[in-house]
Design a protein around this motif. Structure first.
Motif, mmCIF file in Angstrom:
data_model
loop_
_atom_site.group_PDB
_atom_site.id
_atom_site.type_symbol
_atom_site.label_atom_id
_atom_site.label_comp_id
_atom_site.label_asym_id
_atom_site.label_seq_id
_atom_site.Cartn_x
_atom_site.Cartn_y
_atom_site.Cartn_z
ATOM 1 N N HIS A 166 3.814 2.406 -12.261
ATOM 2 C CA HIS A 166 4.280 1.258 -11.485
ATOM 3 C C HIS A 166 3.727 -0.056 -12.044
ATOM 4 N N LYS A 167 3.620 -0.098 -13.363
ATOM 5 C CA LYS A 167 3.169 -1.329 -14.004
ATOM 6 C C LYS A 167 4.328 -2.266 -14.285
ATOM 7 N N LYS A 168 5.514 -1.697 -14.547
ATOM 8 C CA LYS A 168 6.683 -2.522 -14.832
ATOM 9 C C LYS A 168 7.417 -2.831 -13.524
ATOM 10 N N LEU A 169 8.069 -3.967 -13.514
ATOM 11 C CA LEU A 169 8.798 -4.408 -12.321
ATOM 12 C C LEU A 169 9.873 -3.409 -11.892
ATOM 13 N N ILE A 170 10.618 -2.874 -12.825
ATOM 14 C CA ILE A 170 11.694 -1.944 -12.482
ATOM 15 C C ILE A 170 11.137 -0.677 -11.831
ATOM 16 N N SER A 171 9.980 -0.225 -12.296
ATOM 17 C CA SER A 171 9.338 0.956 -11.705
ATOM 18 C C SER A 171 8.896 0.675 -10.275
ATOM 19 N N ARG A 172 8.360 -0.513 -10.046
ATOM 20 C CA ARG A 172 7.934 -0.888 -8.694
ATOM 21 C C ARG A 172 9.135 -0.997 -7.762
ATOM 22 N N LEU A 173 10.243 -1.539 -8.289
ATOM 23 C CA LEU A 173 11.455 -1.691 -7.476
ATOM 24 C C LEU A 173 12.053 -0.348 -7.076
ATOM 25 N N LYS A 174 11.918 0.660 -7.930
ATOM 26 C CA LYS A 174 12.450 1.989 -7.608
ATOM 27 C C LYS A 174 11.808 2.563 -6.349
ATOM 28 N N VAL A 175 10.581 2.208 -6.103
ATOM 29 C CA VAL A 175 9.891 2.674 -4.900
ATOM 30 C C VAL A 175 9.998 1.630 -3.785
ATOM 31 N N ALA A 176 9.912 0.365 -4.127
ATOM 32 C CA ALA A 176 9.881 -0.699 -3.122
ATOM 33 C C ALA A 176 11.219 -0.864 -2.397
ATOM 34 N N SER A 211 0.832 -1.211 0.000
ATOM 35 C CA SER A 211 0.000 0.000 0.000
ATOM 36 C C SER A 211 0.861 1.252 0.000
ATOM 37 N N ALA A 212 1.937 1.243 0.781
ATOM 38 C CA ALA A 212 2.839 2.394 0.814
ATOM 39 C C ALA A 212 3.485 2.607 -0.548
ATOM 40 N N ARG A 213 3.924 1.528 -1.166
ATOM 41 C CA ARG A 213 4.550 1.624 -2.489
ATOM 42 C C ARG A 213 3.585 2.212 -3.504
ATOM 43 N N ALA A 272 3.964 5.854 -5.340
ATOM 44 C CA ALA A 272 4.016 5.893 -6.807
ATOM 45 C C ALA A 272 2.902 6.775 -7.361
ATOM 46 N N ASP A 273 1.708 6.673 -6.787
ATOM 47 C CA ASP A 273 0.600 7.510 -7.255
ATOM 48 C C ASP A 273 0.860 8.989 -6.979
ATOM 49 N N GLN A 274 1.365 9.296 -5.793
ATOM 50 C CA GLN A 274 1.625 10.695 -5.439
ATOM 51 C C GLN A 274 2.726 11.307 -6.295
ATOM 52 N N LEU A 275 3.710 10.496 -6.654
ATOM 53 C CA LEU A 275 4.811 10.985 -7.485
ATOM 54 C C LEU A 275 4.532 10.824 -8.980
ATOM 55 N N HIS A 276 3.327 10.342 -9.313
ATOM 56 C CA HIS A 276 2.913 10.117 -10.703
ATOM 57 C C HIS A 276 3.884 9.209 -11.438
ATOM 58 N N LEU A 277 4.295 8.133 -10.745
ATOM 59 C CA LEU A 277 5.192 7.154 -11.357
ATOM 60 C C LEU A 277 4.386 6.000 -11.920
#
Length: 180
Positions: free
Chosen positions: A69-79, A56-58, A62-67
């Motif tokens: 987060h569909k791709k794995l690398i994008s999720r990892l940048k926040v996670a 939920s935090a991730r 991601a939503d607040q920063l308008h990132l």
């Protein structure tokens, strides 16, 4: 305390480990099947709650920063930063974290009570049902952070006086702003 019959026995059990007390109570009260369910409840459920909280935090970040987060690398940048911060928190005394968490939850509850009071005032309903608890929560929140070891560490008499004054000011400002 009821299970172990007195504070000294409970303290002796818990000084070994909280898991010893959970194991003893579950074994005696619910038997082997209940013991397995207790282990699931005490170990697995908090792990899944933590996983859900981090996810939920991730997503929120991601939503607040308008990132995207569909791709794995994008999720990892926040996670990954979240993981490292979470890992770092494991080296801090958990009771300290828990006290800050409890205080922050009190603040959230207080804001919700004030919000409910505004709603009840605007709809001309009996707002006192949420306003009195909001005032009490405000007083407790002020008093705690002023005198707690992790707060300002003021003597209780001084912090209680300041808390009463701050709560009175908060109450007056709130009523002036929202009461018609």
């Amino acid at each position: 305390m009821a299970f172990f019959h007195s504070q000294p026995q409970l303290a002796a059990i818990y000084s070994a480990s909280p898991s010893v007390a959970v194991n003893e109570m579950a074994s005696v009260l619910v038997g082997p099947v209940g013991l397995v369910l207790t282990i699931i409840g005490v170990v697995i459920c908090p792990i899944t709650s933590g996983d859900t909280a981090l996810r939920s935090a991730r997503i929120t970040i991601a939503d607040q920063l308008h990132l995207d987060h569909k791709k794995l690398i994008s999720r990892l940048k926040v996670a990954l930063p979240l993981f490292f911060v979470s890992f770092g928190l494991t080296f801090i005394d958990f009771s300290l974290i828990w006290r800050y968490f409890a205080w922050s939850q009190l603040i959230v509850a207080t804001v919700v009570l004030y919000s409910a009071t505004v709603y009840l005032m605007k709809t001309e309903k009996h707002y006192i049902i949420s306003f009195i608890p909001a005032i009490v929560c405000t007083l407790i929140a002020f008093a705690y952070i002023l005198q707690a070891p992790e707060g300002l560490r003021l003597p209780s008499m001084i912090s209680n006086i300041i808390s009463i004054i701050a709560t009175a000011i908060t109450t007056i400002v709130f009523l002036k702003k929202f009461k018609k």
